[in-house]
Design a protein around this motif. Sequence first.
Motif, PDB file in Angstrom:
ATOM      1  N   LEU A 122       1.253  -5.660 -13.877  1.00  0.00           N
ATOM      2  CA  LEU A 122       2.186  -6.233 -12.910  1.00  0.00           C
ATOM      3  C   LEU A 122       1.876  -7.713 -12.721  1.00  0.00           C
ATOM      4  CD1 LEU A 122       2.041  -3.487 -10.113  1.00  0.00           C
ATOM      5  CD2 LEU A 122       3.837  -3.764 -11.826  1.00  0.00           C
ATOM      6  N   THR A 123       2.913  -8.513 -12.595  1.00  0.00           N
ATOM      7  CA  THR A 123       2.708  -9.919 -12.243  1.00  0.00           C
ATOM      8  C   THR A 123       2.354  -9.982 -10.759  1.00  0.00           C
ATOM      9  OG1 THR A 123       5.006 -10.284 -11.596  1.00  0.00           O
ATOM     10  CG2 THR A 123       4.456 -10.573 -13.938  1.00  0.00           C
ATOM     11  N   PRO A 124       1.779 -11.087 -10.289  1.00  0.00           N
ATOM     12  CA  PRO A 124       1.495 -11.228  -8.854  1.00  0.00           C
ATOM     13  C   PRO A 124       2.741 -11.020  -7.994  1.00  0.00           C
ATOM     14  CG  PRO A 124       0.355 -12.920 -10.082  1.00  0.00           C
ATOM     15  CD  PRO A 124       1.238 -12.229 -11.060  1.00  0.00           C
ATOM     16  N   GLU A 125       3.877 -11.486  -8.471  1.00  0.00           N
ATOM     17  CA  GLU A 125       5.120 -11.332  -7.717  1.00  0.00           C
ATOM     18  C   GLU A 125       5.526  -9.864  -7.633  1.00  0.00           C
ATOM     19  OE1 GLU A 125       4.680 -13.445 -10.233  1.00  0.00           O
ATOM     20  OE2 GLU A 125       4.594 -15.325  -9.072  1.00  0.00           O
ATOM     21  N   GLU A 126       5.375  -9.130  -8.734  1.00  0.00           N
ATOM     22  CA  GLU A 126       5.710  -7.705  -8.735  1.00  0.00           C
ATOM     23  C   GLU A 126       4.777  -6.921  -7.816  1.00  0.00           C
ATOM     24  OE1 GLU A 126       7.544  -7.144 -13.261  1.00  0.00           O
ATOM     25  OE2 GLU A 126       5.367  -7.151 -12.934  1.00  0.00           O
ATOM     26  N   SER A 127       3.497  -7.255  -7.824  1.00  0.00           N
ATOM     27  CA  SER A 127       2.544  -6.595  -6.941  1.00  0.00           C
ATOM     28  C   SER A 127       2.901  -6.840  -5.481  1.00  0.00           C
ATOM     29  CB  SER A 127       1.125  -7.094  -7.215  1.00  0.00           C
ATOM     30  OG  SER A 127       0.687  -6.709  -8.502  1.00  0.00           O
ATOM     31  N   LYS A 128       3.277  -8.067  -5.167  1.00  0.00           N
ATOM     32  CA  LYS A 128       3.631  -8.409  -3.788  1.00  0.00           C
ATOM     33  C   LYS A 128       4.840  -7.615  -3.317  1.00  0.00           C
ATOM     34  CE  LYS A 128       4.715 -12.270  -0.700  1.00  0.00           C
ATOM     35  NZ  LYS A 128       5.825 -11.516  -0.043  1.00  0.00           N
ATOM     36  N   VAL A 129       5.837  -7.487  -4.196  1.00  0.00           N
ATOM     37  CA  VAL A 129       7.025  -6.718  -3.837  1.00  0.00           C
ATOM     38  C   VAL A 129       6.661  -5.263  -3.574  1.00  0.00           C
ATOM     39  CG1 VAL A 129       9.210  -5.792  -4.714  1.00  0.00           C
ATOM     40  CG2 VAL A 129       8.669  -8.211  -5.015  1.00  0.00           C
ATOM     41  N   ARG A 130       5.814  -4.696  -4.436  1.00  0.00           N
ATOM     42  CA  ARG A 130       5.409  -3.295  -4.242  1.00  0.00           C
ATOM     43  C   ARG A 130       4.689  -3.104  -2.910  1.00  0.00           C
ATOM     44  NH1 ARG A 130       3.586   0.230  -9.389  1.00  0.00           N
ATOM     45  NH2 ARG A 130       5.188  -0.390 -10.889  1.00  0.00           N
ATOM     46  N   VAL A 131       3.778  -4.026  -2.597  1.00  0.00           N
ATOM     47  CA  VAL A 131       3.038  -3.929  -1.342  1.00  0.00           C
ATOM     48  C   VAL A 131       3.985  -4.090  -0.157  1.00  0.00           C
ATOM     49  CG1 VAL A 131       1.296  -5.039   0.109  1.00  0.00           C
ATOM     50  CG2 VAL A 131       0.847  -4.672  -2.335  1.00  0.00           C
ATOM     51  N   ASP A 132       4.882  -5.057  -0.228  1.00  0.00           N
ATOM     52  CA  ASP A 132       5.835  -5.282   0.866  1.00  0.00           C
ATOM     53  C   ASP A 132       6.675  -4.037   1.130  1.00  0.00           C
ATOM     54  OD1 ASP A 132       4.931  -7.857   1.129  1.00  0.00           O
ATOM     55  OD2 ASP A 132       6.615  -8.790   0.063  1.00  0.00           O
ATOM     56  N   VAL A 133       7.181  -3.440   0.054  1.00  0.00           N
ATOM     57  CA  VAL A 133       8.020  -2.248   0.189  1.00  0.00           C
ATOM     58  C   VAL A 133       7.222  -1.086   0.783  1.00  0.00           C
ATOM     59  CG1 VAL A 133       9.293  -0.473  -1.096  1.00  0.00           C
ATOM     60  CG2 VAL A 133       9.620  -2.903  -1.638  1.00  0.00           C
ATOM     61  N   ALA A 134       6.003  -0.878   0.293  1.00  0.00           N
ATOM     62  CA  ALA A 134       5.183   0.246   0.763  1.00  0.00           C
ATOM     63  C   ALA A 134       4.789   0.076   2.225  1.00  0.00           C
ATOM     64  CB  ALA A 134       3.938   0.372  -0.108  1.00  0.00           C
ATOM     65  N   VAL A 135       4.391  -1.130   2.603  1.00  0.00           N
ATOM     66  CA  VAL A 135       3.991  -1.382   3.996  1.00  0.00           C
ATOM     67  C   VAL A 135       5.183  -1.207   4.929  1.00  0.00           C
ATOM     68  CG1 VAL A 135       3.201  -3.171   5.594  1.00  0.00           C
ATOM     69  CG2 VAL A 135       2.047  -2.870   3.401  1.00  0.00           C
ATOM     70  N   ARG A 136       6.332  -1.678   4.508  1.00  0.00           N
ATOM     71  CA  ARG A 136       7.538  -1.512   5.329  1.00  0.00           C
ATOM     72  C   ARG A 136       7.925  -0.042   5.447  1.00  0.00           C
ATOM     73  NH1 ARG A 136      10.461  -4.865   2.795  1.00  0.00           N
ATOM     74  NH2 ARG A 136      11.633  -3.441   1.448  1.00  0.00           N
ATOM     75  N   GLU A 137       7.780   0.712   4.355  1.00  0.00           N
ATOM     76  CA  GLU A 137       8.156   2.126   4.364  1.00  0.00           C
ATOM     77  C   GLU A 137       7.383   2.916   5.412  1.00  0.00           C
ATOM     78  OE1 GLU A 137      10.064   5.704   2.987  1.00  0.00           O
ATOM     79  OE2 GLU A 137      10.527   3.585   2.687  1.00  0.00           O
ATOM     80  N   VAL A 138       6.111   2.582   5.610  1.00  0.00           N
ATOM     81  CA  VAL A 138       5.288   3.332   6.570  1.00  0.00           C
ATOM     82  C   VAL A 138       5.263   2.677   7.953  1.00  0.00           C
ATOM     83  CG1 VAL A 138       3.846   4.246   4.723  1.00  0.00           C
ATOM     84  CG2 VAL A 138       3.119   2.179   5.937  1.00  0.00           C
ATOM     85  N   GLY A 139       6.058   1.638   8.137  1.00  0.00           N
ATOM     86  CA  GLY A 139       6.205   1.036   9.460  1.00  0.00           C
ATOM     87  C   GLY A 139       5.041   0.190   9.915  1.00  0.00           C
ATOM     88  N   LEU A 140       4.375  -0.503   8.984  1.00  0.00           N
ATOM     89  CA  LEU A 140       3.193  -1.291   9.351  1.00  0.00           C
ATOM     90  C   LEU A 140       3.340  -2.780   9.021  1.00  0.00           C
ATOM     91  CD1 LEU A 140       0.207   1.036   8.344  1.00  0.00           C
ATOM     92  CD2 LEU A 140       1.068   0.538  10.640  1.00  0.00           C
ATOM     93  N   THR A 141       4.565  -3.258   8.895  1.00  0.00           N
ATOM     94  CA  THR A 141       4.759  -4.673   8.579  1.00  0.00           C
ATOM     95  C   THR A 141       4.086  -5.572   9.605  1.00  0.00           C
ATOM     96  OG1 THR A 141       6.869  -4.186   7.479  1.00  0.00           O
ATOM     97  CG2 THR A 141       6.485  -6.454   8.155  1.00  0.00           C
ATOM     98  N   HIS A 142       4.126  -5.172  10.864  1.00  0.00           N
ATOM     99  CA  HIS A 142       3.529  -5.987  11.934  1.00  0.00           C
ATOM    100  C   HIS A 142       2.004  -6.050  11.839  1.00  0.00           C
ATOM    101  CE1 HIS A 142       3.009  -1.897  13.370  1.00  0.00           C
ATOM    102  NE2 HIS A 142       2.119  -2.347  14.243  1.00  0.00           N
ATOM    103  N   ALA A 143       1.389  -5.083  11.123  1.00  0.00           N
ATOM    104  CA  ALA A 143      -0.079  -4.981  11.083  1.00  0.00           C
ATOM    105  C   ALA A 143      -0.637  -5.316   9.710  1.00  0.00           C
ATOM    106  CB  ALA A 143      -0.501  -3.565  11.479  1.00  0.00           C
ATOM    107  N   ARG A 144       0.137  -5.956   8.856  1.00  0.00           N
ATOM    108  CA  ARG A 144      -0.279  -6.149   7.475  1.00  0.00           C
ATOM    109  C   ARG A 144      -1.544  -6.986   7.339  1.00  0.00           C
ATOM    110  NH1 ARG A 144       4.234  -7.500   4.241  1.00  0.00           N
ATOM    111  NH2 ARG A 144       2.711  -8.104   2.660  1.00  0.00           N
ATOM    112  N   ARG A 145      -1.839  -7.838   8.323  1.00  0.00           N
ATOM    113  CA  ARG A 145      -3.047  -8.661   8.239  1.00  0.00           C
ATOM    114  C   ARG A 145      -4.186  -8.119   9.117  1.00  0.00           C
ATOM    115  NH1 ARG A 145       1.199 -12.084   7.403  1.00  0.00           N
ATOM    116  NH2 ARG A 145       1.035 -13.354   5.495  1.00  0.00           N
ATOM    117  N   TYR A 146      -3.991  -6.946   9.689  1.00  0.00           N
ATOM    118  CA  TYR A 146      -5.063  -6.300  10.442  1.00  0.00           C
ATOM    119  C   TYR A 146      -6.124  -5.802   9.463  1.00  0.00           C
ATOM    120  CZ  TYR A 146      -2.064  -5.974  14.637  1.00  0.00           C
ATOM    121  OH  TYR A 146      -1.273  -6.234  15.717  1.00  0.00           O
ATOM    122  N   PHE A 147      -7.352  -5.669   9.973  1.00  0.00           N
ATOM    123  CA  PHE A 147      -8.433  -5.060   9.206  1.00  0.00           C
ATOM    124  C   PHE A 147      -8.607  -3.614   9.675  1.00  0.00           C
ATOM    125  CE2 PHE A 147      -9.058  -9.472   8.344  1.00  0.00           C
ATOM    126  CZ  PHE A 147      -9.624  -9.502   7.074  1.00  0.00           C
TER     127      PHE A 147
END
Length: 270
Positions: A122-147
Amino acid sequence: MTALAQTILPAPDRQVAVLEAAGVVLRYPGQLKPVVEAFDFELDAGETVSVLGPSGVGKSSLLRVLGGLQKPTDGTVTMNGKPLRGVPPRVSIAFQDASLLPWLSLEKNVAFGLNFKHQPHLTPEESKVRVDVAVREVGLTHARRYFPAQLSGGMAQRAALARCLARKPEILLLDEPFGALDEVTRTEMQHLLLKVVRDFHTAAILITHDIDEALLVSDRILLLGGTPARVIGQWRIDLPTPREDYIAELGAIRVEILSRLRGATLRRIN
């Protein structure tokens, strides 16, 4: 035909199985009896199957075999007609422990492993899209930078599920992932699982000790029992989801599962 009869009859037309086990036997070194024997199984595309059974019967061991983490002693496991050799790239596995890396943010935990050797490039851009979609799917966009230390138990399991989804799995294997959660959070995760399976068109195998959970999320339920373990009961749940409005139909199946489960437990004790 009654509603209950409809739930336990086999489906008239099966799709091509994405995962198939034939004559699977699992025996550990030094043990006289196998853990599992004579296990035959087919998982259809988009199907959710729950595996129930007494504690210690071998449910998790069986899941490891079906996921390619462990070779069976005998028999075969194939995915799309090809023998499993290790964990295929399009199989994702989630356990009861979310196993997030504490030094990585949530989004980096979700991305972890996408660039491993066995994964498609995967290119960096493709990886980012996958992560964005997955995080949004589980409702954690607001917490993406949490540890991980900043996440509740439910949020951690959502993050673990997002990590699975980022791989675009064809098969999702779940080993009691909601077992340690409180009742309200567990119910939320069950509804999320239904959404994920629908949105990502993935098949799923759920190991659970909770009969009600299996009834609410499954297309089919397998009951393992005996020593060694084998399938002693199977039910097809032909009801729409969410299923909270089908208490009577589900209650009848629950009684039958409990009866079989108690019988299997007593035979193991005796």
